[in-house]
Design an enzyme around this catalytic site. Sequence first.
Site, PDB file in Angstrom:
ATOM      1  CD  GLU A  48      -2.714   1.300   2.482  1.00 57.38           C
ATOM      2  OE1 GLU A  48      -2.656   0.438   3.375  1.00 57.38           O
ATOM      3  OE2 GLU A  48      -3.426   2.315   2.535  1.00 57.38           O
ATOM      4  NE  ARG A 272       3.793  -7.161  10.319  1.00 55.90           N
ATOM      5  CZ  ARG A 272       3.207  -6.632   9.262  1.00 55.90           C
ATOM      6  NH1 ARG A 272       2.448  -7.383   8.480  1.00 55.90           N
ATOM      7  NH2 ARG A 272       3.363  -5.372   8.983  1.00 55.90           N
ATOM      8  CE  LYS A 282       3.308   0.105   4.488  1.00 55.05           C
ATOM      9  NZ  LYS A 282       2.550  -0.031   3.255  1.00 55.05           N
TER      10      LYS A 282
HETATM   11  P1  ATP Z   1       2.978  -1.978   7.593  1.00 54.87           P
HETATM   12  O1  ATP Z   1       2.273  -2.425   8.830  1.00 54.87           O
HETATM   13  O2  ATP Z   1       4.417  -1.725   7.787  1.00 54.87           O
HETATM   14  O3  ATP Z   1       2.304  -0.868   6.881  1.00 54.87           O
HETATM   15  P2  ATP Z   1       1.714  -3.692   5.772  1.00 54.87           P
HETATM   16  O4  ATP Z   1       1.599  -5.157   5.842  1.00 54.87           O
HETATM   17  O5  ATP Z   1       0.495  -2.904   6.052  1.00 54.87           O
HETATM   18  O6  ATP Z   1       2.924  -3.249   6.644  1.00 54.87           O
HETATM   19  P3  ATP Z   1       1.800  -3.482   2.971  1.00 54.87           P
HETATM   20  O7  ATP Z   1       2.159  -2.303   2.177  1.00 54.87           O
HETATM   21  O8  ATP Z   1       0.394  -3.921   2.946  1.00 54.87           O
HETATM   22  O9  ATP Z   1       2.301  -3.204   4.420  1.00 54.87           O
HETATM   23  O10 ATP Z   1       2.758  -4.698   2.655  1.00 54.87           O
HETATM   24  C1  ATP Z   1       3.037  -5.232   1.401  1.00 54.87           C
HETATM   25  C2  ATP Z   1       3.463  -6.661   1.588  1.00 54.87           C
HETATM   26  O11 ATP Z   1       4.570  -6.725   2.493  1.00 54.87           O
HETATM   27  C3  ATP Z   1       2.356  -7.485   2.202  1.00 54.87           C
HETATM   28  O12 ATP Z   1       2.257  -8.697   1.486  1.00 54.87           O
HETATM   29  C4  ATP Z   1       2.801  -7.716   3.616  1.00 54.87           C
HETATM   30  O13 ATP Z   1       2.324  -8.924   4.094  1.00 54.87           O
HETATM   31  C5  ATP Z   1       4.319  -7.672   3.489  1.00 54.87           C
HETATM   32  N1  ATP Z   1       4.948  -7.245   4.735  1.00 54.87           N
HETATM   33  C6  ATP Z   1       4.751  -6.097   5.408  1.00 54.87           C
HETATM   34  N2  ATP Z   1       5.445  -6.071   6.554  1.00 54.87           N
HETATM   35  C7  ATP Z   1       6.131  -7.243   6.606  1.00 54.87           C
HETATM   36  C8  ATP Z   1       7.027  -7.832   7.550  1.00 54.87           C
HETATM   37  N3  ATP Z   1       7.357  -7.204   8.672  1.00 54.87           N
HETATM   38  N4  ATP Z   1       7.523  -9.051   7.269  1.00 54.87           N
HETATM   39  C9  ATP Z   1       7.201  -9.686   6.135  1.00 54.87           C
HETATM   40  N5  ATP Z   1       6.363  -9.195   5.219  1.00 54.87           N
HETATM   41  C10 ATP Z   1       5.820  -7.996   5.438  1.00 54.87           C
HETATM   42 MG    MG Z   2      -1.207  -2.726   5.016  1.00 55.33          MG
END
Ligand code: ATP
Ligand code: MG
Length: 573
Positions: A48, A272, A282
């Site tokens: 995102e 994760r 983020k």
């Molecule tokens: P954040 O909480 O940091 O915003 P998010 O999961 O909301 O992380 P996205 O932009 O939706 O962020 O993530 C894109 C991809 O990265 C998704 O498939 C998510 O599962 C993966 N991802 C995000 N954070 C991690 C992490 N700490 N370890 C492994 N994969 C991750």
């Molecule tokens: Mg997200």
Amino acid sequence: MTNSNPESPNAPIQDARTPSNFLRDQIAEDVRTKKYGDAVVQTRFPPEPNGYLHIGHAKAICIDFGLADEFGGKTNLRFDDTNPEKEEQEYVDSIMADVRWLGFQWDRLCYASDYFPQLYDWAIKLIQDGKAYVDDLSADVIRQHRGTLTEPGKDSPFRNRSVEENLDLFIRMKQGEFPDGSRVLRAKIDMASPNLNMRDPVMYRILHATHQRTGDAWCIYPMYDFAHGQSDSLERVTHSMCTLEFTDHQPLYRWYIEQLGIFPTQQIEFDRLNLTYTLLSKRKLLQLVSEKRVSAWDDPRMPTLCGIRRRGFTPEALRAFCAAIGATRTNGSTDIEMLEHFQRDDLNRRASRAMAVLHPLKLVIDNYPTGQEEFVEVANNPEDPSAGTRQVPFSGEIFIEQDDFREIPPPKYYRLSPGKEVRLRNAYFVTAQSVVKDSAGNIVEVHCTYDPASRGGNSPDGRKVKSTIHWVSIAHAISAEIRLYNRLFTKANPSDVEEGQDVLSNLNPNSVEILTGAKLEPSLANAKLVDRFQFERVGYFCLDPDSAPANLVFNRTLPLKDSWARIEKKSGA
Ligand code: ATP
Ligand code: MG
């Protein structure tokens, strides 16, 4: 790694260094059983664009791109841009740059927003099939009606609206007749489902917000859960790998796919990445930026990819780290030291050596001919002969580290002290004779004699010295600012906070230390941003983009492991 195995064109070439993991096993099985016929393995990385990518995303990127590569498949970069209030082009641009920096190239560049018309048509179809309804309850009441893990939810009084009424209201929602938050479109599934995600989840909300790509074309936006699975399906993603928190959403994505009769993507969840002393969210990283606790998203203390890049981390090390941690089905925590280990390992092999004195102390060699200078030949990287050698200027007045001299040496201190002989790296043996102090009693100069026969760092009589120290010739030295970074948080789990506090209370007040008077060997004047250095005996460093020709700035990527510090610590000094 592309597949070139003629025996079995779709079988992965297993890299001996890559441990097996259940994601690879599952894909291999699906390829073997031809679950998707002859279609190539298709994955996607779906960020995102609401912030900069961090080390956790590197893990997901390595999984998504790495596994597709192994199977000769393809990976799309898809922006899940369904939330215009939090998303920005700046983030889109940075994400693309970061994925490339990590060393991956996507096949198609996609945006969930490109699917808004299709998603809308599918919403209409679900309404027509009696599978979706417009609800006038407020978000709060919908939440209250949702029930809990032990109690079923409660039907909305609007749940049984007619198809005609739902169609009319939904179309008018899209036309902008209603204010934000006044109505939503919900899937009609099961308010008593044990899975809360299946209790009539919201599909669309009203939001009069300008979207960074679609402008004001829409005032209703699909929820992430109504967009994600169908986006995968539209791109014919065979294996949609995501983190474990989406496990309970999988039945919902499958439900939509089944109702719509579209391509059945297989979702597989993995753990994760959590790193000690590090925040990987983020949202929380944005808080550090907006509250100015760090200079920017690319502050070298940030765990963002742009931050660690500026700090001097390399994509090679990150990829090796991600391969080593693999993927599992349970969330845990990984020690930051492991990432640092992979980074040191990579830099040890590749970084050019250079001499830099961070806390200079003047050393005068009394028997060195006045006004003379000479050049000593030094290997650029003892680990890599192909890196060649360079000429480093030497003279009778040099800087050494303050720490490398003690007037009264403690036990086991083998560096310079009165009467002791040490090696000046690649140059000569010197023996300390006397010191000059200022009026406050601080040592400002150390006087030595040198052995001209020890040129190159060895004495012909086979005399041994216990210590080798680094140095920079005063007449030739260049000055630089050095930024030393320490952990941004004091706690292994930064989110472990007292009641009423937030993660900011765990910020390390000493996460950066700036040294202005460092003295460097002159070759470092030509350092480029992409260069990586090991300042001998001090640590790994790289040039910072804040540098100007007259004002060089170097960031410490990581310290070397300091054996003296360990001894001192052990002895409780
Ligand atoms: P954040 O909480 O940091 O915003 P998010 O999961 O909301 O992380 P996205 O932009 O939706 O962020 O993530 C894109 C991809 O990265 C998704 O498939 C998510 O599962 C993966 N991802 C995000 N954070 C991690 C992490 N700490 N370890 C492994 N994969 C991750
Ligand atoms: Mg997200």
